[in-house]
Scaffold this motif. Sequence first.
Motif, PDB file in Angstrom:
ATOM      1  N   LYS A   1       0.830  -1.207   0.000  1.00 57.82           N
ATOM      2  CA  LYS A   1       0.000   0.000   0.000  1.00 57.82           C
ATOM      3  C   LYS A   1       0.866   1.260   0.000  1.00 57.82           C
ATOM      4  O   LYS A   1       2.038   1.226   0.353  1.00 57.82           O
TER       5      LYS A   1
ATOM      6  N   GLU B   1       1.718  -2.860   7.212  1.00 57.66           N
ATOM      7  CA  GLU B   1       0.341  -3.044   6.731  1.00 57.66           C
ATOM      8  C   GLU B   1      -0.589  -2.039   7.396  1.00 57.66           C
ATOM      9  O   GLU B   1      -0.571  -1.882   8.617  1.00 57.66           O
TER      10      GLU B   1
ATOM     11  N   ALA C   1      -4.040   3.484   0.122  1.00 53.06           N
ATOM     12  CA  ALA C   1      -4.666   2.602  -0.857  1.00 53.06           C
ATOM     13  C   ALA C   1      -3.602   1.721  -1.496  1.00 53.06           C
ATOM     14  O   ALA C   1      -2.410   2.034  -1.481  1.00 53.06           O
ATOM     15  N   GLU C   2      -4.072   0.613  -2.072  1.00 55.05           N
ATOM     16  CA  GLU C   2      -3.179  -0.341  -2.724  1.00 55.05           C
ATOM     17  C   GLU C   2      -2.892   0.041  -4.180  1.00 55.05           C
ATOM     18  O   GLU C   2      -1.899  -0.362  -4.746  1.00 55.05           O
TER      19      GLU C   2
ATOM     20  N   SER D   1      -6.822   0.355   4.294  1.00 54.83           N
ATOM     21  CA  SER D   1      -7.100   1.366   3.275  1.00 54.83           C
ATOM     22  C   SER D   1      -8.185   2.315   3.758  1.00 54.83           C
ATOM     23  O   SER D   1      -9.129   1.902   4.442  1.00 54.83           O
TER      24      SER D   1
END
Length: 76
Positions: free
Chosen positions: A2, A65, A26-27, A68
Amino acid sequence: MKSLYIVDYWVPFPSSEYGGIVNLIAESDTEAFTILSQEKQYDERYVNMIMASVANAQKFTLQDEYVSGIVDSFTT
């Protein structure tokens, strides 16, 4: 992996007098667009302008990690 996106607010003057920025995680550009286009606080009349701002956003890869979503938003 991300990224942190720093997106210039896409709503033009005079609807947005001074613009603003939206920070989100966001990824991909597509996920960033989806998050922003579904957010109720933004004027849906300008959804067609979001992807251009996402594509031009500064992006910083995140090592850990994260979930989102929008981190912070300042708009006028």
